[in-house]
Design a protein around this motif. Structure first.
Motif, PDB file in Angstrom:
ATOM      1  N   HIS A   1       0.998   0.047   7.091  1.00 55.32           N
ATOM      2  CA  HIS A   1       0.429   1.388   6.944  1.00 55.32           C
ATOM      3  C   HIS A   1      -0.148   1.880   8.265  1.00 55.32           C
ATOM      4  CE1 HIS A   1      -3.130  -1.199   6.126  1.00 55.32           C
ATOM      5  NE2 HIS A   1      -3.804  -0.218   6.672  1.00 55.32           N
TER       6      HIS A   1
ATOM      7  N   TYR B   1      -2.538   5.318   4.993  1.00 54.19           N
ATOM      8  CA  TYR B   1      -1.308   5.723   4.294  1.00 54.19           C
ATOM      9  C   TYR B   1      -0.165   4.800   4.677  1.00 54.19           C
ATOM     10  CZ  TYR B   1      -4.005   9.696   2.856  1.00 54.19           C
ATOM     11  OH  TYR B   1      -4.996  10.444   2.291  1.00 54.19           O
ATOM     12  N   SER B   2       0.542   4.304   3.668  1.00 56.30           N
ATOM     13  CA  SER B   2       1.680   3.425   3.911  1.00 56.30           C
ATOM     14  C   SER B   2       2.804   4.204   4.581  1.00 56.30           C
ATOM     15  CB  SER B   2       2.192   2.863   2.584  1.00 56.30           C
ATOM     16  OG  SER B   2       1.208   2.034   2.029  1.00 56.30           O
TER      17      SER B   2
ATOM     18  N   LEU C   1       4.142   9.551   2.619  1.00 58.29           N
ATOM     19  CA  LEU C   1       4.258  10.253   1.341  1.00 58.29           C
ATOM     20  C   LEU C   1       2.864  10.294   0.741  1.00 58.29           C
ATOM     21  CD1 LEU C   1       7.514   8.494   0.140  1.00 58.29           C
ATOM     22  CD2 LEU C   1       7.278  10.935   0.623  1.00 58.29           C
TER      23      LEU C   1
ATOM     24  N   LEU D   1      -4.550  14.940  -3.978  1.00 58.64           N
ATOM     25  CA  LEU D   1      -5.539  14.839  -5.061  1.00 58.64           C
ATOM     26  C   LEU D   1      -6.391  16.096  -5.051  1.00 58.64           C
ATOM     27  CD1 LEU D   1      -6.585  11.110  -4.503  1.00 58.64           C
ATOM     28  CD2 LEU D   1      -5.011  12.013  -6.212  1.00 58.64           C
TER      29      LEU D   1
ATOM     30  N   GLU E   1      -9.494  16.947  -5.555  1.00 59.37           N
ATOM     31  CA  GLU E   1     -10.754  16.953  -4.813  1.00 59.37           C
ATOM     32  C   GLU E   1     -10.668  16.076  -3.572  1.00 59.37           C
ATOM     33  OE1 GLU E   1     -13.585  18.597  -5.681  1.00 59.37           O
ATOM     34  OE2 GLU E   1     -12.633  19.501  -7.432  1.00 59.37           O
TER      35      GLU E   1
ATOM     36  N   VAL F   1      -9.058  13.968   2.318  1.00 52.95           N
ATOM     37  CA  VAL F   1      -7.979  13.861   3.292  1.00 52.95           C
ATOM     38  C   VAL F   1      -6.630  14.280   2.689  1.00 52.95           C
ATOM     39  CG1 VAL F   1      -6.695  12.263   4.772  1.00 52.95           C
ATOM     40  CG2 VAL F   1      -9.200  12.145   4.662  1.00 52.95           C
TER      41      VAL F   1
ATOM     42  N   GLU G   1      -0.899  -5.036  -2.665  1.00 56.65           N
ATOM     43  CA  GLU G   1      -1.530  -3.997  -1.843  1.00 56.65           C
ATOM     44  C   GLU G   1      -2.148  -2.993  -2.812  1.00 56.65           C
ATOM     45  OE1 GLU G   1      -2.077  -3.583   1.561  1.00 56.65           O
ATOM     46  OE2 GLU G   1      -0.611  -2.106   2.225  1.00 56.65           O
TER      47      GLU G   1
ATOM     48  N   PHE H   1      -4.261   0.590  -3.423  1.00 57.93           N
ATOM     49  CA  PHE H   1      -4.571   1.885  -2.833  1.00 57.93           C
ATOM     50  C   PHE H   1      -5.957   2.376  -3.230  1.00 57.93           C
ATOM     51  CE2 PHE H   1      -0.032   3.741  -2.053  1.00 57.93           C
ATOM     52  CZ  PHE H   1       0.200   2.741  -1.145  1.00 57.93           C
TER      53      PHE H   1
HETATM   54  C1  FAD Z   1      -3.375   0.332   2.527  1.00 60.91           C
HETATM   55  C2  FAD Z   1      -3.411   1.671   1.807  1.00 60.91           C
HETATM   56  C3  FAD Z   1      -2.261   2.440   1.767  1.00 60.91           C
HETATM   57  C4  FAD Z   1      -2.255   3.683   1.112  1.00 60.91           C
HETATM   58  N1  FAD Z   1      -1.099   4.397   1.078  1.00 60.91           N
HETATM   59  C5  FAD Z   1      -1.064   5.581   0.430  1.00 60.91           C
HETATM   60  C6  FAD Z   1       0.155   6.333   0.353  1.00 60.91           C
HETATM   61  O1  FAD Z   1       1.209   5.913   0.863  1.00 60.91           O
HETATM   62  N2  FAD Z   1       0.130   7.526  -0.298  1.00 60.91           N
HETATM   63  C7  FAD Z   1      -1.027   8.017  -0.880  1.00 60.91           C
HETATM   64  O2  FAD Z   1      -0.994   9.106  -1.449  1.00 60.91           O
HETATM   65  N3  FAD Z   1      -2.197   7.314  -0.839  1.00 60.91           N
HETATM   66  C8  FAD Z   1      -2.242   6.119  -0.187  1.00 60.91           C
HETATM   67  N4  FAD Z   1      -3.424   5.418  -0.120  1.00 60.91           N
HETATM   68  C9  FAD Z   1      -4.661   6.026  -0.664  1.00 60.91           C
HETATM   69  C10 FAD Z   1      -5.310   6.910   0.418  1.00 60.91           C
HETATM   70  O3  FAD Z   1      -5.784   6.092   1.481  1.00 60.91           O
HETATM   71  C11 FAD Z   1      -6.517   7.720  -0.069  1.00 60.91           C
HETATM   72  O4  FAD Z   1      -7.395   6.875  -0.754  1.00 60.91           O
HETATM   73  C12 FAD Z   1      -6.127   8.882  -0.973  1.00 60.91           C
HETATM   74  O5  FAD Z   1      -5.259   9.765  -0.300  1.00 60.91           O
HETATM   75  C13 FAD Z   1      -7.377   9.623  -1.420  1.00 60.91           C
HETATM   76  O6  FAD Z   1      -8.100  10.062  -0.293  1.00 60.91           O
HETATM   77  P1  FAD Z   1      -8.753  11.497  -0.288  1.00 60.91           P
HETATM   78  O7  FAD Z   1      -9.568  11.615   0.957  1.00 60.91           O
HETATM   79  O8  FAD Z   1      -7.749  12.539  -0.520  1.00 60.91           O
HETATM   80  O9  FAD Z   1      -9.660  11.446  -1.566  1.00 60.91           O
HETATM   81  P2  FAD Z   1     -11.208  11.133  -1.619  1.00 60.91           P
HETATM   82  O10 FAD Z   1     -11.940  12.305  -1.108  1.00 60.91           O
HETATM   83  O11 FAD Z   1     -11.476   9.825  -1.017  1.00 60.91           O
HETATM   84  O12 FAD Z   1     -11.358  11.051  -3.181  1.00 60.91           O
HETATM   85  C14 FAD Z   1     -10.843   9.933  -3.959  1.00 60.91           C
HETATM   86  C15 FAD Z   1     -10.831  10.300  -5.430  1.00 60.91           C
HETATM   87  O13 FAD Z   1     -12.077  10.778  -5.854  1.00 60.91           O
HETATM   88  C16 FAD Z   1     -11.907  12.080  -6.380  1.00 60.91           C
HETATM   89  N5  FAD Z   1     -13.046  12.862  -5.914  1.00 60.91           N
HETATM   90  C17 FAD Z   1     -13.354  13.119  -4.646  1.00 60.91           C
HETATM   91  N6  FAD Z   1     -14.456  13.842  -4.572  1.00 60.91           N
HETATM   92  C18 FAD Z   1     -14.860  14.059  -5.813  1.00 60.91           C
HETATM   93  C19 FAD Z   1     -15.943  14.749  -6.377  1.00 60.91           C
HETATM   94  N7  FAD Z   1     -16.863  15.378  -5.614  1.00 60.91           N
HETATM   95  N8  FAD Z   1     -16.061  14.765  -7.708  1.00 60.91           N
HETATM   96  C20 FAD Z   1     -15.138  14.134  -8.469  1.00 60.91           C
HETATM   97  N9  FAD Z   1     -14.102  13.465  -7.979  1.00 60.91           N
HETATM   98  C21 FAD Z   1     -13.966  13.433  -6.682  1.00 60.91           C
HETATM   99  C22 FAD Z   1     -10.640  12.638  -5.841  1.00 60.91           C
HETATM  100  O14 FAD Z   1     -10.020  13.572  -6.701  1.00 60.91           O
HETATM  101  C23 FAD Z   1      -9.838  11.424  -5.756  1.00 60.91           C
HETATM  102  O15 FAD Z   1      -9.271  11.137  -7.015  1.00 60.91           O
HETATM  103  C24 FAD Z   1      -3.442   4.167   0.501  1.00 60.91           C
HETATM  104  C25 FAD Z   1      -4.599   3.373   0.544  1.00 60.91           C
HETATM  105  C26 FAD Z   1      -4.603   2.143   1.181  1.00 60.91           C
HETATM  106  C27 FAD Z   1      -5.870   1.321   1.207  1.00 60.91           C
END
Ligand code: FAD
Lengths: 240, 201
Positions: free
Chosen positions: A44, A61-62, A76, A80, A82, A85, A236, A238
């Motif tokens: 990733h 992200y992978s 990919l 989400l 809320e 990133v 792995e 996520f």
């Molecule tokens: C090794 C690894 C590889 C990954 N690869 C991928 C990949 O290939 N593709 C992919 O899509 N993701 C992947 N992920 C997940 C990715 O890193 C993120 O965790 C994901 O995109 C969510 O991050 P975000 O900042 O968008 O959400 P965040 O802001 O961190 O929120 C996480 C969750 O909480 C919810 N949330 C946030 N804020 C609120 C709030 N105020 N109230 C209620 N709910 C809330 C969001 O809706 C979401 O469901 C991977 C993770 C790891 C560890």
């Protein structure tokens, strides 16, 4: 024997060169980026976003594309609602943007032809992404290695790269696809589906599981119950 | 360099002060590991201090649980970017293990070893003096298998990959030897406040 790479992992500027839909909730983002070290399928990147006042957010992200390639990588990302990133990528990011990233990262959830097969790949939701990199690599570099992908999505429209996977299953003699949908009367990955996958594939040399915490925990338990040696099972998670 | 169009979802000021750089706060307790949970039978569980290949002292589950207990509460930080506030742990401090074994640490470094063959290096100075423990309880209950139960290392001031799950022993080493992740590009020390995620950070 593992040779540690003593070099620091630098932040690089990646240029976003293409955005395309990959499923109902996931988009494909193609970046031009020059990594300073080779990549293995399953790794990733870390992505870092910076606000004007210096506030930063980082996520992993992978990499969906296979090793080698043309100086670009594909991510990919599931948008989400809320998500700090993923929400930025979904709503704001545009072709031409510069994004900071570093990688490739991860040395446990990786596969290459030298690791052999058969390969049992099990993905839930966006957890299919690193498995896609492995499948693309396998098709190009070692198509004779048997592989089966057991892929769980909520509904048909949410399956990532569904067209590509179906084409591969049709055209690649040693690749088998089992897609299971959990909504609308569908089925979660249970002992029966695992038994069927093992029946179709034969005894795997490696199993790779990727998805949410709950998905990976549950499926790992089922695989151990089915008699797989735990040391063959790579996971792995996520989050979520 | 700022990212075009990114403003960010800032946590409140008080939260931000407790978050090391690059981390975000989570309410749940994510899981990170390289494989399935190992099967561990308390009847055959043991915990061993060793120096190189030489065992120094081993405890059965019952003997381990008869050792003096210690508690720690506070914030923990995972290299995958989540932080969790106000976690509560209970177990046996590294100091109490040495005292019961009747030894002083024979070297300055050690490798924690797990039942899943995971290893991670920790300087002795980061465990001694009440800094680290072998934890058996989280939030008042036995640690569930997903989080490393029956016993895991707890080194709360370092990234959580140092807090080896399903720990079965601590092996003193002459030099600082990299463990599983350290051999795969992670930082040898892992201080979240200095953001030591990868080699050279
Ligand atoms: C090794 C690894 C590889 C990954 N690869 C991928 C990949 O290939 N593709 C992919 O899509 N993701 C992947 N992920 C997940 C990715 O890193 C993120 O965790 C994901 O995109 C969510 O991050 P975000 O900042 O968008 O959400 P965040 O802001 O961190 O929120 C996480 C969750 O909480 C919810 N949330 C946030 N804020 C609120 C709030 N105020 N109230 C209620 N709910 C809330 C969001 O809706 C979401 O469901 C991977 C993770 C790891 C560890």
């Amino acid at each position: 024997m593992i040779e540690p790479d003593p070099r620091p992992l630098p932040w690089l500027n990646a240029t976003l060169v293409g955005i395309a839909p990959a499923s109902a909730r996931v988009k494909s983002y193609r970046f031009r980026v020059a990594f300073d070290r080779p990549m293995r399928a399953g790794q990733h990147v870390d992505v870092r976003l910076t606000a004007p006042d210096g506030y930063q957010a980082q996520r992993s992200y992978s990499i969906a594309s296979p090793p080698g390639g043309d100086g670009t990588i594909e991510l990919l990302i599931e948008g989400l609602p809320e998500g700090e990133v993923s929400g930025f990528f979904d709503a704001v990011a545009a072709v031409g943007d510069t994004i900071e990233m570093r990688g490739p990262i991860g040395g446990a959830f990786v596969w290459g032809p030298e690791d052999g097969g058969p390969l049992l790949l099990i993905g839930g939701g966006s957890g299919v992404v690193p498995l896609l990199s492995m499948l693309r690599h396998r098709a190009a570099a070692a198509p004779e290695i048997p592989a089966l992908l057991l892929y769980s999505a909520r509904e048909a429209g949410e399956a990532i790269a569904a067209g590509e996977l179906a084409t591969r299953a049709r055209d690649e003699p040693h690749f088998d696809l089992m897609l299971t949908l959990t909504r609308a009367g569908g089925r979660r990955i249970d002992a029966g589906l695992i038994a069927e996958a093992l029946e179709r594939l034969g005894s795997p040399r490696h199993a790779y599981l990727c998805g949410s915490n709950a998905f990976v925990s549950a499926v790992a338990e089922r695989l151990v119950e089915a008699g797989l040696d735990p040391s063959l099972i790579h996971t792995e998670r996520f989050g979520g | 360099m700022s990212t075009r169009g990114f403003t960010g979802r800032r946590p409140p000021e008080a939260t931000r002060e407790r978050l090391p750089p690059g981390q975000y706060l989570t309410e749940d307790f994510p899981v990170l590991q390289i494989g399935p949970n190992p099967r561990i039978d308390l009847a055959t569980w043991s915990f061993t201090l060793s120096e190189g290949s030489k065992p120094l002292k081993s405890w059965t589950w019952d003997a381990f649980n008869a050792l003096p207990r210690t508690r720690w509460g506070g914030d923990i930080h995972c290299v995958t970017k989540w932080s969790k506030f106000d976690t509560a742990w209970e177990g046996v401090s590294f100091d109490a293990l040495l005292a019961d074994a009747g030894i002083a640490a024979p070297t300055d470094f050690l490798l924690a070893e797990g039942y899943d063959d995971y290893t991670t290096n920790v300087p002795v100075a980061d465990l001694a003096g009440g800094k680290g423990m072998v934890a058996t309880h989280y939030d008042g209950a036995p640690i569930p298998p997903d989080h490393g139960g029956p016993a895991r290392l707890l080194v709360p001031h370092l990234y959580f990959w140092k807090s080896a799950k399903w720990v079965k022993g601590l092996r003193f080493t002459k030099r600082d030897e990299g463990g599983f992740w350290e051999l795969r590009g992670y930082h040898m020390y892992g201080d979240p406040w200095r953001e030591q995620r990868f080699t050279g950070d």
